[in-house]
Design an enzyme around this catalytic site. Structure first.
Site, short mmCIF file in Angstrom:
data_model
loop_
_atom_site.label_atom_id
_atom_site.label_comp_id
_atom_site.label_asym_id
_atom_site.label_seq_id
_atom_site.Cartn_x
_atom_site.Cartn_y
_atom_site.Cartn_z
N SER A 124 10.81 18.00 38.02
CA SER A 124 11.65 18.67 37.04
C SER A 124 10.78 19.33 35.98
CB SER A 124 12.54 17.62 36.37
OG SER A 124 13.16 18.16 35.23
N TYR A 148 13.15 9.14 31.85
CA TYR A 148 13.48 9.91 33.06
C TYR A 148 12.34 10.88 33.39
CZ TYR A 148 15.13 14.02 35.53
OH TYR A 148 15.22 15.09 36.38
N LYS A 152 9.49 10.97 36.63
CA LYS A 152 9.15 12.12 37.49
C LYS A 152 7.64 12.37 37.45
CE LYS A 152 13.16 13.48 39.15
NZ LYS A 152 13.44 13.40 40.60
C1 UD1 Z 1 18.82 18.38 30.65
C2 UD1 Z 1 17.84 17.27 30.40
C3 UD1 Z 1 16.65 17.46 31.32
C4 UD1 Z 1 17.11 17.45 32.77
C5 UD1 Z 1 18.19 18.51 32.97
C6 UD1 Z 1 18.79 18.37 34.35
C7 UD1 Z 1 18.16 16.58 28.06
C8 UD1 Z 1 17.60 16.59 26.69
N1 UD1 Z 1 17.45 17.27 28.99
O1 UD1 Z 1 18.16 19.62 30.39
O2 UD1 Z 1 15.70 16.45 31.11
O3 UD1 Z 1 16.03 17.70 33.63
O4 UD1 Z 1 19.23 18.37 32.01
O5 UD1 Z 1 19.60 19.48 34.64
O6 UD1 Z 1 19.20 16.00 28.32
N2 UD1 Z 1 24.44 22.13 25.66
C9 UD1 Z 1 25.53 22.28 24.82
N3 UD1 Z 1 26.65 21.53 25.04
C10 UD1 Z 1 26.73 20.63 26.07
C11 UD1 Z 1 25.61 20.47 26.93
C12 UD1 Z 1 24.48 21.23 26.69
O7 UD1 Z 1 25.49 23.08 23.88
O8 UD1 Z 1 27.78 19.96 26.22
C13 UD1 Z 1 23.24 22.98 25.45
C14 UD1 Z 1 21.97 22.22 25.20
O9 UD1 Z 1 21.77 21.99 23.85
C15 UD1 Z 1 20.94 23.18 25.81
C16 UD1 Z 1 21.68 23.86 26.97
O10 UD1 Z 1 23.05 23.70 26.65
O11 UD1 Z 1 20.57 24.17 24.88
C17 UD1 Z 1 21.41 23.25 28.32
O12 UD1 Z 1 21.63 21.85 28.28
P1 UD1 Z 1 21.65 20.97 29.62
O13 UD1 Z 1 22.51 21.60 30.64
O14 UD1 Z 1 21.97 19.56 29.22
O15 UD1 Z 1 20.16 21.07 30.16
P2 UD1 Z 1 18.77 20.71 29.45
O16 UD1 Z 1 18.96 20.13 28.10
O17 UD1 Z 1 17.89 21.89 29.55
#
Ligand code: UD1
Length: 339
Positions: A124, A148, A152
């Site tokens: 990842s 996590y 990895k």
């Molecule tokens: C997350 C994990 C990462 C993992 C990946 C798997 C964290 C901090 N990181 O990545 O380790 O490998 O998922 O796919 O959890 N967001 C919102 N609202 C939400 C959910 C997300 O605003 O309900 C925003 C987040 O702040 C971010 C973006 O959407 O800016 C993407 O978030 P997400 O899909 O959770 O992915 P990552 O944080 O990049």
């Protein structure tokens, strides 16, 4: 070839299973269904029109895993199985190290015992941690920030040490950016357990009416609209990258690491807009404080994969939104395993 897929019923594994079967390979799925459903296997068979072997086995169950290798010739392993929830890994680190690292150790020992030295490993982009080297290439030093991510990275180190001790292994480590989307049939897709942690499954559940509004975690990042930017990659592009990695393994022994991403960044609000357009539904949202541990921007430099694997992501965020929506609409409760 005979390809053993660990975690073959999971989100990425199930899509990989389809493309491998369609490419003419024989597939053996090993999955403990701790975070997946046997129903996914039924759907895969329906899409590919070809049966395949599957076993309910945890990788740390050595006798059961050996029995699978005894029952089937295996040419290569694609190793998808693993826990992946960041928050849960902070609360239960030993569970993550046991499941991910110990499970992989037993898998690798079993492979070595049976003379199988071809592996594609699902790593990842989370191994890069909070880097300001964006877009991120594979030479960026690893600095994972949670158990996590460290599990990895530990597996990557283990593979590297194993390769040093026996350079006859063929290893491809694939660092995924943000996989989203679903197979275009709408029959398989991501089926998160409980409340989704990730953005796109959450948006999809808002669109289908299962959740009222999206929580946008922060609009004060130094980005074009203040929300976090990620490199979303369509799961079908991602699994096609695995097929390309398999060809690379066949070319000779080696230990190679590749980023799988598009190289393009999309903000939270841009993803919301793309999904609204694909679904013709409004996605209500509210701005909340930043989520601890999130970075402002994460995008891949996918040049190495393009050059050495002759692979490139082809699908854009509209394809990702459309295919996620089709899966969500056809399966509002996923595979139905959440009751
Ligand atoms: C997350 C994990 C990462 C993992 C990946 C798997 C964290 C901090 N990181 O990545 O380790 O490998 O998922 O796919 O959890 N967001 C919102 N609202 C939400 C959910 C997300 O605003 O309900 C925003 C987040 O702040 C971010 C973006 O959407 O800016 C993407 O978030 P997400 O899909 O959770 O992915 P990552 O944080 O990049």
């Amino acid at each position: 070839m005979n390809i053993l897929l660990t975690g073959g019923a999971g989100y990425i594994g199930s899509h990989a299973c389809v493309v491998l079967l369609e490419a003419g390979h024989d597939v053996i799925v090993v999955d403990d269904f701790s975070n997946s459903s046997p129903e996914a296997l039924v759907r895969i068979e329906g899409i590919a029109g070809k049966p395949f072997a599957h076993y309910r086995v945890h990788l740390a169950d050595r006798p059961a895993l050996r029995a699978v290798f005894e029952a089937h010739p295996v040419d290569a392993v694609m190793h998808f199985a693993g826990f992946k929830a960041v928050g849960e890994s902070v609360e239960k680190p030993l569970l993550y190290y046991w499941n991910n690292v110990t499970g992989t150790t037993v898998l690798l020992e079993t492979m070595a015992d049976f003379g199988v030295r071809n592996i594609v490993f699902s790593s990842s982009a989370t191994v890069y941690g909070d880097t300001d080297r964006v877009p991120t290439d594979e030479l960026c030093p690893a600095a994972p920030t949670n158990p996590y991510g460290r599990s990895k990275w530990m597996i990557e180190l283990m593979l590297q040490d194993l390769f040093r001790s026996d350079p006859s292994w063929h290893m491809a480590i694939l660092r995924y950016f943000n996989p989203v989307g679903a197979h275009e049939s709408g029959l398989i897709g991501e089926d998160p357990n409980g409340i989704p942690n990730n953005l796109v499954p959450y948006i999809a559940q808002v669109a289908v009416g299962k959740r009222e509004w999206l929580r946008v975690f922060g609009n004060d990042y130094p980005t074009r609209d203040g929300t976090g930017i990620r490199d979303y990659i369509h799961v079908m592009d991602l699994v096609e990258g695995h097929l390309a990695a398999l060809d690379k393994l066949a070319a000779g022994p080696g230990f190679d690491v590749y980023n799988l991403g598009t190289g393009k960044g999309t903000s939270v609000l841009e993803m919301v807009a793309a999904f609204e357009s694909a679904s013709a539904r409004k996605i209500p949202y509210r701005i909340l404080p930043r989520r601890p541990g999130d970075v402002a921007v994460s995008t891949a430099d996918p040049t190495r994969a393009q050059r050495e694997l002759h692979w490139q992501a082809r699908r854009d965020i509209h394809d990702m939104s459309r295919d996620t929506w089709r899966w969500q609409m056809q399966n509002p409760d996923g595979y139905g395993r959440n009751g």
